[in-house]
Design a protein around this motif. Sequence first.
Motif, mmCIF file in Angstrom:
data_model
loop_
_atom_site.group_PDB
_atom_site.id
_atom_site.type_symbol
_atom_site.label_atom_id
_atom_site.label_comp_id
_atom_site.label_asym_id
_atom_site.label_seq_id
_atom_site.Cartn_x
_atom_site.Cartn_y
_atom_site.Cartn_z
ATOM 1 N N ASN A 30 0.817 -1.268 0.154
ATOM 2 C CA ASN A 30 -0.068 -0.086 0.112
ATOM 3 C C ASN A 30 0.735 1.251 -0.064
ATOM 4 O O ASN A 30 0.571 2.018 -0.769
ATOM 5 C CB ASN A 30 -0.900 -0.121 1.034
ATOM 6 C CG ASN A 30 -1.968 -0.954 0.881
ATOM 7 O OD1 ASN A 30 -2.195 -1.167 0.074
ATOM 8 N ND2 ASN A 30 -2.744 -1.166 2.020
ATOM 9 N N ALA A 31 1.887 1.275 0.875
ATOM 10 C CA ALA A 31 2.859 2.355 0.891
ATOM 11 C C ALA A 31 3.436 2.587 -0.478
ATOM 12 O O ALA A 31 3.451 3.690 -0.982
ATOM 13 C CB ALA A 31 3.993 2.176 1.806
ATOM 14 N N ALA A 32 3.826 1.558 -1.172
ATOM 15 C CA ALA A 32 4.244 1.628 -2.634
ATOM 16 C C ALA A 32 3.450 2.325 -3.413
ATOM 17 O O ALA A 32 3.685 3.156 -4.508
ATOM 18 C CB ALA A 32 4.960 0.442 -2.898
ATOM 19 N N LYS A 33 2.164 1.935 -3.419
ATOM 20 C CA LYS A 33 1.088 2.621 -4.051
ATOM 21 C C LYS A 33 1.054 4.150 -4.038
ATOM 22 O O LYS A 33 0.827 4.861 -4.988
ATOM 23 C CB LYS A 33 -0.283 1.877 -4.076
ATOM 24 C CG LYS A 33 -0.255 0.352 -4.269
ATOM 25 C CD LYS A 33 -1.694 -0.309 -3.867
ATOM 26 C CE LYS A 33 -1.873 -1.626 -4.469
ATOM 27 N NZ LYS A 33 -2.860 -2.222 -4.014
ATOM 28 N N VAL A 34 0.998 4.426 -2.839
ATOM 29 C CA VAL A 34 1.055 5.830 -2.447
ATOM 30 C C VAL A 34 2.118 6.750 -3.155
ATOM 31 O O VAL A 34 2.186 7.770 -4.003
ATOM 32 C CB VAL A 34 1.187 6.245 -0.957
ATOM 33 C CG1 VAL A 34 1.113 7.689 -0.901
ATOM 34 C CG2 VAL A 34 -0.177 5.522 -0.382
ATOM 35 N N LEU A 35 3.440 6.115 -3.004
ATOM 36 C CA LEU A 35 4.576 6.752 -3.475
ATOM 37 C C LEU A 35 4.423 6.770 -4.944
ATOM 38 O O LEU A 35 4.797 7.702 -5.624
ATOM 39 C CB LEU A 35 5.879 5.823 -3.136
ATOM 40 C CG LEU A 35 6.048 5.648 -1.608
ATOM 41 C CD1 LEU A 35 7.117 4.739 -1.480
ATOM 42 C CD2 LEU A 35 6.450 7.073 -1.119
ATOM 43 N N LEU A 119 5.084 6.062 6.609
ATOM 44 C CA LEU A 119 4.783 7.637 6.356
ATOM 45 C C LEU A 119 5.953 8.590 6.156
ATOM 46 O O LEU A 119 5.968 9.442 5.392
ATOM 47 C CB LEU A 119 4.047 8.243 7.611
ATOM 48 C CG LEU A 119 2.473 7.970 7.796
ATOM 49 C CD1 LEU A 119 2.031 8.265 9.181
ATOM 50 C CD2 LEU A 119 1.637 8.432 6.906
ATOM 51 N N GLY A 120 7.303 8.129 6.774
ATOM 52 C CA GLY A 120 8.283 8.735 6.572
ATOM 53 C C GLY A 120 8.823 8.756 5.020
ATOM 54 O O GLY A 120 9.140 9.682 4.562
ATOM 55 N N LYS A 121 8.709 7.659 4.397
ATOM 56 C CA LYS A 121 8.810 7.431 2.933
ATOM 57 C C LYS A 121 8.052 8.405 2.147
ATOM 58 O O LYS A 121 8.321 8.965 1.044
ATOM 59 C CB LYS A 121 8.644 5.960 2.622
ATOM 60 C CG LYS A 121 9.797 5.049 3.180
ATOM 61 C CD LYS A 121 9.633 3.543 2.573
ATOM 62 C CE LYS A 121 10.696 2.653 3.359
ATOM 63 N NZ LYS A 121 10.351 1.261 2.778
ATOM 64 N N ILE A 122 6.709 8.376 2.717
ATOM 65 C CA ILE A 122 5.782 9.412 1.789
ATOM 66 C C ILE A 122 6.390 10.806 2.055
ATOM 67 O O ILE A 122 6.271 11.825 0.990
ATOM 68 C CB ILE A 122 4.408 9.206 2.237
ATOM 69 C CG1 ILE A 122 3.961 7.570 1.945
ATOM 70 C CG2 ILE A 122 3.535 10.076 1.849
ATOM 71 C CD1 ILE A 122 2.522 7.155 2.671
ATOM 72 N N LYS A 123 6.636 11.226 3.401
ATOM 73 C CA LYS A 123 7.047 12.552 3.671
ATOM 74 C C LYS A 123 8.534 12.766 2.745
ATOM 75 O O LYS A 123 8.409 13.939 1.792
ATOM 76 C CB LYS A 123 7.699 12.371 5.100
ATOM 77 C CG LYS A 123 8.127 13.900 5.366
ATOM 78 C CD LYS A 123 9.831 13.941 5.445
ATOM 79 C CE LYS A 123 10.398 12.973 6.041
ATOM 80 N NZ LYS A 123 11.774 13.042 5.632
ATOM 81 N N MET A 154 2.360 17.531 8.455
ATOM 82 C CA MET A 154 2.258 18.975 8.115
ATOM 83 C C MET A 154 3.542 19.576 8.892
ATOM 84 O O MET A 154 4.144 20.289 8.204
ATOM 85 C CB MET A 154 0.914 19.386 8.945
ATOM 86 C CG MET A 154 -0.189 19.145 7.937
ATOM 87 S SD MET A 154 -1.673 20.166 8.628
ATOM 88 C CE MET A 154 -3.114 19.135 7.975
ATOM 89 N N THR A 155 3.724 19.003 10.199
ATOM 90 C CA THR A 155 5.018 19.848 10.830
ATOM 91 C C THR A 155 6.202 19.709 9.992
ATOM 92 O O THR A 155 7.207 20.578 10.077
ATOM 93 C CB THR A 155 5.095 19.351 12.254
ATOM 94 O OG1 THR A 155 5.605 17.906 12.025
ATOM 95 C CG2 THR A 155 4.016 19.347 12.916
ATOM 96 N N VAL A 156 6.574 18.499 9.297
ATOM 97 C CA VAL A 156 7.738 18.452 8.450
ATOM 98 C C VAL A 156 7.737 18.685 6.899
ATOM 99 O O VAL A 156 8.555 19.150 6.265
ATOM 100 C CB VAL A 156 7.952 16.817 8.952
ATOM 101 C CG1 VAL A 156 8.783 16.657 10.151
ATOM 102 C CG2 VAL A 156 7.255 15.931 8.272
ATOM 103 N N CYS A 157 6.289 18.627 6.366
ATOM 104 C CA CYS A 157 6.071 18.901 5.062
ATOM 105 C C CYS A 157 5.679 20.306 4.582
ATOM 106 O O CYS A 157 5.677 20.589 3.532
ATOM 107 C CB CYS A 157 5.178 17.642 4.438
ATOM 108 S SG CYS A 157 5.749 16.177 4.599
#
Length: 352
Positions: A30-35, A119-123, A154-157
């Motif tokens: 799922n994370a790979a799909k988001v990326l 989530l970090g990879k998405i960030k 939000m705080t990092v992106c």
Amino acid sequence: VASILCVPMETDDTVDNCNNPEKERFFDTNAAKVLSSIHLSSQLGDSLAMTQFRISALMAGDLTKAVSRFCAQTTHNSQVLAGLTDAMFGRVVEFSKLPGWASFPQERNEEFARGLQRLGKIKDALENSEVILLVDAEYTSINPTLRLLALCLMTVCNKQSTKVFYTYQAYLKITRDNLQQDLEYASANKFGFGVKLVRGAYLVPERQSARHLGYEDPVNESFELTSSSYHSCLDLLLKHVALKQPLPVRVMVASHNEDTMRYTMSRMTALDIPRDSCSVFFGQLYGMADHVSFTLGHLGYRVYKSIPYGPVMETLPYLARRAQENKAILINARRERKLVAKALKDRLTLKA
């Protein structure tokens, strides 16, 4: 009219071994799909490309429920947000030692850390693109976790521009207060605040759950109260948009309701917000309320359609779920059919 890419992803709500390798591969996929969706959005050529996803597809449903039971009290605790952000970066964090998190199930520390690393990879992907990411809200049983993790993103992106939006559901009684608090927290901590404002799609199961478990119904009693909540939230956000801050508040007005569209346009005019503002967007589901979307686009507003894409066997379950969740939208289907029929008749008459 531009596109919001929506990669269909289902969650895994089964309760079994928290270190099940098959389940972890499911969440990694799922994370790979988001990326991939972020990368594809960046290739579309839109200056303000968008994609949307569900945090709940990156970790177990029972884990997000467990965290939601206590994390609502620490949504704006800077130490908690910093600890969760550290975990996104791959640093070792003992979550039960965070302020107010003593109830965290220690045996699930590594599992939660893996979800945060996704989530970090998405960030990381967002930092290397200009894509706007819309984070879904879902059921009240897991929303506190989703809201907290969205604020972490939000705080990092959102330090340089407002890229991450969280979804606020106006049909919930608590939404206006949550929105106000999050807005104030973003302003105090100097990061951009992004909002996708919806009425909400889980009305029936929320009410059923409240009756079954014996707690107060979290949903507004009527459509009129929900609309009042929606417009109140919208007023709050548009007033901040009009301030033209260095890190702007941005809002996606996600609605198929024509009265809400007219209300938004009138408020934008009153507040001197340009139609083509990069801080106010309108969004509808692909194939629904097209007469609203294309009219807004013709008038010069920034309009988006949420478009699910992917293999048929992965997309059909998503579409079936959305149809079940959005039955209320189908009330307007008859009117839309009449509008389409009228348009066809007018064109045939012109050709004749």
